[in-house]
Design an enzyme around this catalytic site. Structure first.
Site, PDB file in Angstrom:
ATOM      1  N   GLU A   1       0.817  -1.222   0.000  1.00 52.75           N
ATOM      2  CA  GLU A   1       0.000   0.000   0.000  1.00 52.75           C
ATOM      3  C   GLU A   1       0.850   1.271   0.000  1.00 52.75           C
ATOM      4  OE1 GLU A   1      -2.585  -3.180   1.952  1.00 52.75           O
ATOM      5  OE2 GLU A   1      -0.488  -2.529   2.146  1.00 52.75           O
TER       6      GLU A   1
ATOM      7  N   PHE B   1     -11.900  -7.156  13.933  1.00 52.70           N
ATOM      8  CA  PHE B   1     -10.776  -7.575  13.084  1.00 52.70           C
ATOM      9  C   PHE B   1     -10.477  -6.502  12.035  1.00 52.70           C
ATOM     10  CE2 PHE B   1      -9.319  -9.843   9.187  1.00 52.70           C
ATOM     11  CZ  PHE B   1      -8.073 -10.243   9.669  1.00 52.70           C
ATOM     12  N   GLN B   2      -9.231  -6.084  11.969  1.00 51.75           N
ATOM     13  CA  GLN B   2      -8.726  -5.079  11.024  1.00 51.75           C
ATOM     14  C   GLN B   2      -9.443  -3.727  11.145  1.00 51.75           C
ATOM     15  OE1 GLN B   2      -8.456  -6.874   7.044  1.00 51.75           O
ATOM     16  NE2 GLN B   2      -6.363  -7.521   7.530  1.00 51.75           N
TER      17      GLN B   2
ATOM     18  N   LYS C   1     -17.954  -0.518   5.576  1.00 56.14           N
ATOM     19  CA  LYS C   1     -18.283  -1.540   4.565  1.00 56.14           C
ATOM     20  C   LYS C   1     -19.786  -1.588   4.257  1.00 56.14           C
ATOM     21  CE  LYS C   1     -17.543  -6.223   2.989  1.00 56.14           C
ATOM     22  NZ  LYS C   1     -16.845  -7.503   3.144  1.00 56.14           N
TER      23      LYS C   1
ATOM     24  N   MET D   1      24.241   9.446   3.158  1.00 53.47           N
ATOM     25  CA  MET D   1      24.111  10.757   3.790  1.00 53.47           C
ATOM     26  C   MET D   1      24.358  10.670   5.291  1.00 53.47           C
ATOM     27  SD  MET D   1      23.746  13.922   3.164  1.00 53.47           S
ATOM     28  CE  MET D   1      22.759  14.433   1.739  1.00 53.47           C
TER      29      MET D   1
END
Length: 563
Positions: A52, A114-115, A164, A468
């Site tokens: 993602e 969940f999630q 959802k 760096m």
């Protein structure tokens, strides 16, 4: 008017906004939206990234290259949180982006389902606005607002989280044509314009300093006319590259920690610093108490919050850079500062950017790329030494051709951004210049580029260290190289080939040009692994806490040690 599910409304709203490409990764809560996208795959192209974060960077790169709003999608929980770094990157650099996530159903919110993550709350400090939609009748208007907020005024990212159940239920939907987003001009005050004109016409040593705001507002032509009117040298920030052509005689290079000595000294000696669309970042100003002490500062910016935030200004004009410059160009008489311009020209001759021409170095690779493309390419970068070399040694002729993470400094940004830029500008060659540390972070996106045959060319400046950070350890930490050496057995050429791309290794100067030519002719994604010395450094440099006038290079260090 028609009855549609929430998922179908999302797709219709994307089509309303002229969205042709989205980047994302599906999951349980967002499945209804992906099902609706499946039915419209001939109208909206979806690119499945490897992660993602890659989707968020691709949407960002697409937006920067095209000037349109970039769109990314993710499911709830870890899918949504994986977008956070990309959202913060877009916020720091004022990039218009809409991130659409899905969440658990309304009756499951707040139950550690969940999630489940309150992603709208998580991103609140790093977005222009974040929404959670729990009512399908609010969905279309919320999405329309999100796109408008993202692009209006000072652009930035907006997140829309949709439960959802909202994606599943039906409601009435009426198509709506987006109203045009006009430049912000109502804040431009006549008194501020008059004050600006007086300051400019009284100045003897004006210096023009441009940032990303000039690129965002599409003000490059107005800027060129303004520079001619004022008769002054021009420098830029990392985000402002390409706003003024890097090949022009008046251009002095970047300002700040790794800016040119000419830009840093010129600003220090100026009596008027005209700053357009820049926010006076710490990497630009160095020690703010010692920044442009002899100059009055005129600040032109669309965001009133930037005025006097980091540096005290003499005067300001708040509004769209293009609109402000048009007014100033009409009001100003042609100025003559030939002595000052000649003095700056002498500085440029005295303090050129240099590097070791005997060795294979990052600057040599960047200069070779510029020679082979003639400046007609989009260059994205990751973050570190290679990023500074890309800013210093490639001459950007046009806006939106240098795409980099400036404010957040996001390692792993460049490859996703390159894919987004190439998707948005398919006829322009796109190169990502990365370091080996950055490439490791998101090199999984090589598989994405190979899957869709996106012909981006990844040039890895590979010094087997975190370059760096090592440079700072060398200069300021007594050469204690704590956790910055990456001497291991990873073979980037084999990695590229394993993911379906072409891999080329370069170990000598004479191999650079043929490798880039071969990559440009390949017609698909290519990774060029360029092996350079681990102690190649970026100069000039301003020490932390130092004034920009105290920029030093290796020659200065050698003289100091000799004394």
């Amino acid at each position: 008017m028609m009855k549609l599910t929430g998922a179908e409304i999302v797709v219709e709203c994307l089509k309303e906004q002229g969205v042709d490409t989205v980047f994302g990764y599906p999951g349980g809560t967002i499945l209804n939206i992906y099902d609706a996208l499946y039915k419209h795959s001939d109208e909206i192209h979806h690119i499945l990234t490897s992660h993602e974060q890659g989707a968020s960077h691709a949407a960002d790169g697409y937006a920067r290259a095209t000037g349109k709003v970039g769109v990314c999608l993710a499911t709830s929980g870890p899918g949504a949180t994986n977008l956070v770094t990309g959202i913060a990157t877009a916020q720091m650099d004022s990039v218009p982006m809409v991130a659409i996530t899905a969440n658990v159903a309304v009756d499951l919110l707040g139950r550690d389902t969940f999630q489940e993550v309150d992603i709208a709350g998580v991103v609140m400090p790093i977005t222009k606005h974040s929404f959670i939609v729990k009512d399908v009748t609010q969905l279309a208007d919320t999405l329309r607002r999100a796109f408008r907020i993202a692009i209006e005024g000072r652009p930035g990212p907006v997140l829309v989280d949709i439960t959802k159940d909202v994606t599943a239920v039906e409601t009435e939907y009426t198509p709506q044509k987006p109203a045009p987003v006009l430049p912000k001009v109502n804040t431009i005050k006549e008194a501020d314009i008059e004050n600006a004109v007086k300051l400019i016409e009284r100045s003897k040593r004006p210096f023009i300093f441009v940032g990303g705001g000039v690129v965002i507002s599409g003000a490059s032509e107005e800027l060129r006319e303004f520079v001619e009117k004022v008769d002054a040298p021009v420098a830029d920030t990392l985000m402002g590259k390409g706003a003024y052509p890097g090949e022009d005689a008046r251009y002095t290079g970047m300002v700040g920690m790794h800016g040119t000595k000419t830009s840093n000294l010129g600003i220090t000696k100026s009596d008027l610093l005209i700053t357009i669309g820049a926010r006076f970042s710490d990497r630009v100003t160095g020690n703010t108490k010692r920044f442009a002490r002899d100059a009055k500062i005129l600040h032109i910016d669309v965001d009133a919050a930037e005025i006097n935030k980091n540096v005290k200004t003499e005067a300001s004009v708040i509004g769209d850079a293009k609109a402000v410059l048009k007014i100033l160009n009409d009001r100003l008489t042609k100025q003559d500062h030939h002595e000052w311009v000649a003095e700056i020209e002498e500085m440029k001759e005295k303090h050129p950017l240099t590097y070791d021409h005997e060795m294979l170095t990052g600057p040599f690779v960047v200069e070779t790329l510029y020679k082979l493309t003639g400046g007609d390419a989009i260059v994205t970068t990751d973050v570190g030494q290679h990023q500074m070399w890309a800013a210093q040694f490639y001459k950007y002729k046009k806006p939106r051709t240098f795409i980099t993470s400036g404010g957040l400094g996001t390692m792993g940004y460049g490859l996703g951004a390159a894919m987004g830029a190439k998707t948005g500008c398919p006829d322009v060659p796109v190169f990502n210049i990365a370091g080996d540390g950055c490439f490791r972070m998101n090199m999984n996106e090589v598989a994405t580029a190979a899957r869709y045959n996106i012909p981006v060319i990844e040039i890895v400046i590979n010094n087997h260290v975190l370059g760096m950070v090592r440079q700072w350890q060398t200069l300021f930490y007594g050469k204690r190289y704590s956790s910055t050496i990456i001497q291991d057995k990873v073979d980037f050429v084999k990695v590229a080939e394993a993911m379906g791309a072409k891999g080329i290794r370069v170990t000598k100067k004479e191999e650079v040009e043929p490798a880039i030519k071969e990559a440009m002719a390949a017609g698909g994604p290519v990774v060029i692994d360029v092996q350079i010395d681990c102690d190649d450094k970026v100069f000039p440099m301003v020490a932390p806490g130092g004034a920009i006038a105290e920029a030093f290079n290796q020659e200065d260090l050698d003289k100091k040690e000799g004394n």
